[in-house]
Design a protein around this motif. Structure first.
Motif, PDB file in Angstrom:
ATOM      1  N   GLY A  34     -23.578   6.904  -1.246  1.00  0.00           N
ATOM      2  CA  GLY A  34     -23.463   7.994  -1.759  1.00  0.00           C
ATOM      3  C   GLY A  34     -24.688   8.951  -2.251  1.00  0.00           C
ATOM      4  O   GLY A  34     -24.589  10.093  -2.711  1.00  0.00           O
ATOM      5  N   TRP A  64     -26.151  18.751   4.051  1.00  0.00           N
ATOM      6  CA  TRP A  64     -25.627  17.788   3.106  1.00  0.00           C
ATOM      7  C   TRP A  64     -24.735  18.275   2.231  1.00  0.00           C
ATOM      8  O   TRP A  64     -23.942  17.543   1.434  1.00  0.00           O
ATOM      9  N   GLU A  66     -22.000  20.235   2.405  1.00  0.00           N
ATOM     10  CA  GLU A  66     -20.644  19.755   2.689  1.00  0.00           C
ATOM     11  C   GLU A  66     -20.557  18.679   3.223  1.00  0.00           C
ATOM     12  O   GLU A  66     -19.217  18.138   3.384  1.00  0.00           O
ATOM     13  N   ASP A  67     -21.161  17.673   3.210  1.00  0.00           N
ATOM     14  CA  ASP A  67     -21.247  16.389   3.766  1.00  0.00           C
ATOM     15  C   ASP A  67     -20.516  15.388   2.792  1.00  0.00           C
ATOM     16  O   ASP A  67     -21.108  15.046   1.661  1.00  0.00           O
ATOM     17  N   PRO A  68     -19.420  14.988   2.808  1.00  0.00           N
ATOM     18  CA  PRO A  68     -18.619  14.003   1.916  1.00  0.00           C
ATOM     19  C   PRO A  68     -19.493  12.551   1.539  1.00  0.00           C
ATOM     20  O   PRO A  68     -19.289  12.232   0.522  1.00  0.00           O
ATOM     21  N   SER A  69     -20.202  12.350   2.386  1.00  0.00           N
ATOM     22  CA  SER A  69     -21.101  10.988   2.316  1.00  0.00           C
ATOM     23  C   SER A  69     -22.128  11.202   1.423  1.00  0.00           C
ATOM     24  O   SER A  69     -22.719  10.059   1.074  1.00  0.00           O
ATOM     25  N   GLY A  71     -23.155  12.588  -2.305  1.00  0.00           N
ATOM     26  CA  GLY A  71     -22.618  13.104  -3.814  1.00  0.00           C
ATOM     27  C   GLY A  71     -23.948  13.423  -4.426  1.00  0.00           C
ATOM     28  O   GLY A  71     -23.830  14.072  -5.352  1.00  0.00           O
ATOM     29  N   LYS A 123     -24.635  20.085  -5.624  1.00  0.00           N
ATOM     30  CA  LYS A 123     -24.546  18.552  -5.973  1.00  0.00           C
ATOM     31  C   LYS A 123     -25.712  18.146  -6.926  1.00  0.00           C
ATOM     32  O   LYS A 123     -26.702  19.051  -6.664  1.00  0.00           O
ATOM     33  N   GLY A 224     -20.152  12.015  -8.030  1.00  0.00           N
ATOM     34  CA  GLY A 224     -18.870  12.691  -8.505  1.00  0.00           C
ATOM     35  C   GLY A 224     -18.847  13.189  -9.753  1.00  0.00           C
ATOM     36  O   GLY A 224     -18.273  14.292 -10.092  1.00  0.00           O
TER      37      GLY A 224
END
Length: 366
Positions: A34, A64, A66-69, A71, A123, A224
């Motif tokens: 993450g 990165w 919008e990359d969900p991998s 965080g 992020k 998160g």
């Protein structure tokens, strides 16, 4: 095409490909648990920034977003000397001595956009400010949402030492520093240790020298969380008290002296101060470019007044354009970086000869 021409063409293509690959290797990017890990990888140059590095950092952060991998993004530097010593000063010198100021100004605009991107990134961005973090390094780390220092951290905006003025959003950070500390740091080109950097607002908290691996181990569990919560959690888990700094205790004489209207007025106040550190500050200012120190003074005060990073970055670009057209900048780089004789010949050499109205016109909003 003859065989010789083909061979030359292939050799040129190979050299170009090898150069491109080497430049890409100056920024290492990995995604692990993450975390998006961005490592500045020019350790022999203390990770000084080049345009390809800025381009690659911008590209990675864009990918990165919008990359969900990914965080949490981590910024760090390779090697044991520092996070980033700043921009590529020799490239700067080449540009301004070969009539390519416009090209370098374009690079600075791209770099400033990257600094603004980091400041507004959706992020958490964690900056590990180990070792040297100067100039362009402050532009990357200083605007991150979580800024961590260690016992080896040495942080500063040394631009007036080479006939330039703080940029990469540095005037914004200096303007937000307590009291008149921003003027002091800009005019003297002082370097801060960990505690002073935290006091000045350039860093958030301190960890032990062996705590970086612990930070990286803790971060996956914090993916998160919003940036402020990541900062609080890390400080609770790993933060410790930094060795005492000096700037907080110097606040009284700094605030009084740097309330002067201009650099000559500040020097008069420093000369009249009973504090030995004030005399040292006056000597440091007198060693720096009179044009650059007066420009930095106006830029920091303008940044304090608007307290708006995009405005500061736009103003800094105008300042860069202004100073690149004066002889102090190439002379300062020559004296401090190239020949290293430490005897720059400033023009003008006297602070009284600097025209503050010329500076004000140069940095005013377009």
């Amino acid at each position: 095409m003859g065989q010789d021409s083909m061979m030359k063409g292939r050799a040129t293509m190979t050299e170009s490909t090898e150069q491109e690959t080497a430049e890409q290797d100056h920024v290492l990017a990995d995604v692990v648990d993450g975390l998006g890990l961005l490592t500045l990888n020019r350790p022999h140059q203390i990770n000084a920034l080049t345009r390809p590095m800025v381009t690659e950092l911008t590209r990675r952060l864009g990918a990165w977003r919008e990359d969900p991998s990914v965080g949490i993004v981590v910024l760090r530097g390779a090697g044991d000397r520092g996070f980033c010593a700043g921009g590529d000063i020799l490239a700067f010198h080449t540009a301004i001595t070969t009539g390519k100021q416009h090209e370098f100004l374009s690079f600075l605009a791209e770099e400033f956009q990257l600094d603004g991107l980091i400041a507004t990134y959706p992020k958490p961005v964690v900056a590990l400010m180990e070792g040297l973090c100067m100039g362009g390094g402050v532009g990357l780390a200083g605007h991150a949402s979580v800024r961590i220092v260690t016992p080896r951290s040495a942080i500063g905006m040394p631009e007036t030492h080479i006939g330039y003025s703080p940029d990469v959003g540095g005037t914004h950070l200096l303007g937000l520093a307590p009291g008149r500390l921003g003027e002091h740091l800009a005019l003297t080109a002082s370097t801060m240790g960990a505690a002073d950097a935290i006091h000045a607002g350039f860093a958030d908290f301190f960890i032990a020298d062996d705590g970086v691996d612990d930070v990286l181990a803790a971060l996956p569990d914090l993916v998160g969380l919003p940036p402020a919560d990541v900062a609080v959690a890390l400080e609770i888990l790993l933060g410790t008290r930094a060795p005492a700094g000096q700037l907080a205790s110097d606040a009284a004489w700094i605030d009084e002296a740097y309330a002067g209207e201009d650099v000559p007025g500040i020097l008069q106040r420093l000369d009249a101060s009973a504090f030995p550190a004030a005399a040292q500050a006056a000597a440091a200012i007198r060693a720096n470019s009179p044009l650059a120190t007066q420009t930095a003074l106006q830029a920091v005060r303008a940044a304090r007044e608007d307290a708006h990073l995009p405005s500061a970055l736009a103003r800094e670009l105008r300042v860069a354009d202004f100073l690149m057209r004066h002889p102090d900048l190439p002379e300062g780089i020559r004296a401090q970086i190239i020949d290293k004789d430490r005897t720059p010949h400033w023009s003008p050499s006297d602070h009284q000869e600097v025209d503050p109205q010329q500076i004000a016109a140069a940095i005013a909003s377009a």
